[in-house]
Write a protein that holds these residues in place. Structure first.
Motif, PDB file in Angstrom:
ATOM      1  N   ARG A  13       0.834  -1.200   0.000  1.00 30.45           N
ATOM      2  CA  ARG A  13       0.000   0.000   0.000  1.00 30.45           C
ATOM      3  C   ARG A  13       0.869   1.249   0.000  1.00 30.45           C
ATOM      4  NH1 ARG A  13      -4.774   1.422   4.380  1.00 30.45           N
ATOM      5  NH2 ARG A  13      -5.168   3.566   3.683  1.00 30.45           N
ATOM      6  N   LEU A  14       0.566   2.162  -0.921  1.00 28.98           N
ATOM      7  CA  LEU A  14       1.296   3.418  -1.036  1.00 28.98           C
ATOM      8  C   LEU A  14       0.385   4.554  -0.591  1.00 28.98           C
ATOM      9  CD1 LEU A  14       3.704   5.133  -2.060  1.00 28.98           C
ATOM     10  CD2 LEU A  14       2.599   5.138  -4.316  1.00 28.98           C
ATOM     11  N   ASP A  15       0.819   5.285   0.420  1.00 27.48           N
ATOM     12  CA  ASP A  15       0.070   6.438   0.914  1.00 27.48           C
ATOM     13  C   ASP A  15       0.929   7.690   0.771  1.00 27.48           C
ATOM     14  OD1 ASP A  15      -2.362   5.270   1.745  1.00 27.48           O
ATOM     15  OD2 ASP A  15      -1.395   4.490   3.545  1.00 27.48           O
ATOM     16  N   LEU A  16       0.493   8.595  -0.093  1.00 28.50           N
ATOM     17  CA  LEU A  16       1.146   9.893  -0.226  1.00 28.50           C
ATOM     18  C   LEU A  16       0.212  10.926   0.384  1.00 28.50           C
ATOM     19  CD1 LEU A  16       2.557   9.603  -3.859  1.00 28.50           C
ATOM     20  CD2 LEU A  16       3.708   9.157  -1.686  1.00 28.50           C
ATOM     21  N   THR A  17       0.620  11.464   1.504  1.00 29.31           N
ATOM     22  CA  THR A  17      -0.284  12.314   2.275  1.00 29.31           C
ATOM     23  C   THR A  17       0.038  13.801   2.197  1.00 29.31           C
ATOM     24  OG1 THR A  17       1.095  11.965   4.238  1.00 29.31           O
ATOM     25  CG2 THR A  17      -0.769  10.455   3.892  1.00 29.31           C
ATOM     26  N   ASP A  18       1.224  14.132   1.678  1.00 31.01           N
ATOM     27  CA  ASP A  18       1.600  15.555   1.655  1.00 31.01           C
ATOM     28  C   ASP A  18       2.482  15.828   0.443  1.00 31.01           C
ATOM     29  OD1 ASP A  18       1.942  18.177   2.298  1.00 31.01           O
ATOM     30  OD2 ASP A  18       3.341  17.832   3.952  1.00 31.01           O
ATOM     31  N   VAL A  19       1.867  15.879  -0.743  1.00 24.70           N
ATOM     32  CA  VAL A  19       2.614  16.147  -1.974  1.00 24.70           C
ATOM     33  C   VAL A  19       1.939  17.293  -2.714  1.00 24.70           C
ATOM     34  CG1 VAL A  19       3.463  13.798  -2.223  1.00 24.70           C
ATOM     35  CG2 VAL A  19       1.281  14.432  -3.243  1.00 24.70           C
ATOM     36  N   ASP A  20       2.685  17.852  -3.644  1.00 23.78           N
ATOM     37  CA  ASP A  20       2.170  18.946  -4.459  1.00 23.78           C
ATOM     38  C   ASP A  20       0.975  18.471  -5.282  1.00 23.78           C
ATOM     39  OD1 ASP A  20       2.340  20.464  -7.290  1.00 23.78           O
ATOM     40  OD2 ASP A  20       3.037  21.804  -5.678  1.00 23.78           O
ATOM     41  N   ASP A  21      -0.066  19.274  -5.390  1.00 27.64           N
ATOM     42  CA  ASP A  21      -1.261  18.890  -6.129  1.00 27.64           C
ATOM     43  C   ASP A  21      -0.958  18.568  -7.584  1.00 27.64           C
ATOM     44  OD1 ASP A  21      -2.794  19.170  -3.900  1.00 27.64           O
ATOM     45  OD2 ASP A  21      -3.573  21.170  -4.413  1.00 27.64           O
ATOM     46  N   ALA A  22      -0.081  19.349  -8.192  1.00 27.49           N
ATOM     47  CA  ALA A  22       0.250  19.128  -9.607  1.00 27.49           C
ATOM     48  C   ALA A  22       0.945  17.776  -9.782  1.00 27.49           C
ATOM     49  CB  ALA A  22       1.134  20.263 -10.122  1.00 27.49           C
ATOM     50  N   PHE A  23       1.857  17.452  -8.828  1.00 31.49           N
ATOM     51  CA  PHE A  23       2.529  16.149  -8.906  1.00 31.49           C
ATOM     52  C   PHE A  23       1.525  15.007  -8.685  1.00 31.49           C
ATOM     53  CE2 PHE A  23       4.650  12.668  -6.527  1.00 31.49           C
ATOM     54  CZ  PHE A  23       5.398  12.163  -7.577  1.00 31.49           C
ATOM     55  N   ALA A  24       0.602  15.209  -7.763  1.00 34.14           N
ATOM     56  CA  ALA A  24      -0.416  14.186  -7.495  1.00 34.14           C
ATOM     57  C   ALA A  24      -1.247  13.912  -8.742  1.00 34.14           C
ATOM     58  CB  ALA A  24      -1.303  14.621  -6.332  1.00 34.14           C
ATOM     59  N   GLU A  25      -1.642  14.991  -9.456  1.00 33.72           N
ATOM     60  CA  GLU A  25      -2.426  14.813 -10.680  1.00 33.72           C
ATOM     61  C   GLU A  25      -1.600  14.115 -11.763  1.00 33.72           C
ATOM     62  OE1 GLU A  25      -3.949  18.571 -11.879  1.00 33.72           O
ATOM     63  OE2 GLU A  25      -5.211  18.825 -10.085  1.00 33.72           O
TER      64      GLU A  25
END
Length: 330
Positions: free
Chosen positions: A297-309
């Motif tokens: 399971r991969l949880d990314l909880t605090d990343v840049d919105d543009a990178f997330a998209e």
């Protein structure tokens, strides 16, 4: 109608009544199939045929056919009292296809005293022949649950028809056919043959075994060896003239069920260890990756919105690239 003709016409009817009566609801259908076969018999005449002229191309409906030795001795001593049922081969003259009566046919083939098999010859298509075969067996309640399940699976896999059509032929509900086929697939043909018919082991226990197999990681080949070992010991005891305890196939089923249950209990008793690794980008914590058993399971909880998209749009490609890298490194 002469008494002789009446007697011949009743031969097939007597088969439906032989042994234990069918379960409620199946008597009418079973008799109907046998009566249809009776009505299709040529002139209601009992023929004496060369066993070599008869082929058995039927769907298999038995896991462990009973030894024909005793039946052969009985026929040699008392004669063949009940004819078998055959139908004419579609393309080869003087050739016949067996509808039912395999044990009687095999007993006479193995005899050096009886050279002809008494048979009724019927004009039946494939479906009618199958109905007669099923009705004769179900009327005598010869087939165990797993044999019926494998029979239904074979009919489906061979392209005989849909589950609804198979249910009609077997005189059961479609849901019963669907469940029995799922059980047959979960158990597997090899393991089922290793266990044997296991008469007396009904649907609930086979379904329970199928479910526990799905929950365990044990290989069916290992279970087949367990079953075959039990049956080999039973055969050795029989040769030693020891008193039989239980049906060897039932004992094999019990041994397999215990083995699977033990495996499932052991698996459930061991809680999988989980491992969590923190993830960092440019020195900043952004989430974690957690592994538990076979899950990742991969949880990314605090990343840049543009990178997330961006990652969301390319996740499949990124995963395949990482998988290719892994294969190249291993």
């Amino acid at each position: 109608m002469t008494d002789s003709k009446k007697k011949r016409m009743s031969m097939l009817d007597s088969l439906a009544a032989a042994g234990t009566p069918p379960a409620p609801g199946s008597m009418m259908s079973s008799n109907r199939a046998l009566r249809s076969a009776r009505d299709a018999v040529d002139a209601h005449h009992v023929w004496e045929l060369d066993p070599a002229e008869i082929q058995d191309e039927r769907y298999s409906d038995r896991l462990d056919p009973k030894d024909v030795h005793d039946l052969r001795a009985s026929i040699e001593q008392n004669g063949q009292t009940v004819p078998i049922l055959v139908r004419r081969h579609a393309t080869e003259p003087n050739r016949y296809l067996l509808v039912y009566g395999r044990r009687r046919l095999e007993a006479i083939r193995a005899s050096d005293k009886v050279s002809k098999v008494r048979a009724l010859i019927a004009n039946l298509d494939d479906t009618a022949a199958l109905r007669a075969q099923v009705s004769e067996n179900t009327g005598r309640r010869d087939l165990s649950y797993i044999e019926r399940a494998l029979f239904a699976q074979e009919l489906l896999d061979s392209g005989f028809g849909s589950q609804a059509q198979i249910a009609e032929v077997l005189n059961v509900t479609r849901s019963a056919v669907s469940m029995s086929i799922s059980v047959a697939k979960a158990i597997g043909t090899a393991l089922a043959h290793a266990i044997g018919p296991a008469h007396g082991v009904g649907r609930p226990r086979w379904e329970a075994l199928a479910k526990e197999l799905a929950d365990s990681r044990i290989e069916n080949d290992d279970l087949s060896r367990v079953a075959l070992d039990v049956r080999a010991k039973a055969a050795a005891n029989e040769e030693a003239d020891e008193d039989p305890q239980v049906d060897p196939s039932v004992a094999a089923f019990e041994a397999v069920a215990r083995h699977v249950k033990k495996s499932v209990s052991s698996t459930l008793g061991k809680k999988p260890r989980s491992k969590t690794t923190a993830l960092v980008i440019d020195g900043t914590p952004v989430g974690a990756i957690k592994r538990s058993g076979r899950a990742l399971r991969l949880d990314l909880t605090d990343v840049d919105d543009a990178f997330a998209e961006w990652l969301d749009a390319r996740a499949q490609d990124v995963l395949e690239e990482l998988h290719d890298r892994w294969k190249g490194e291993t």
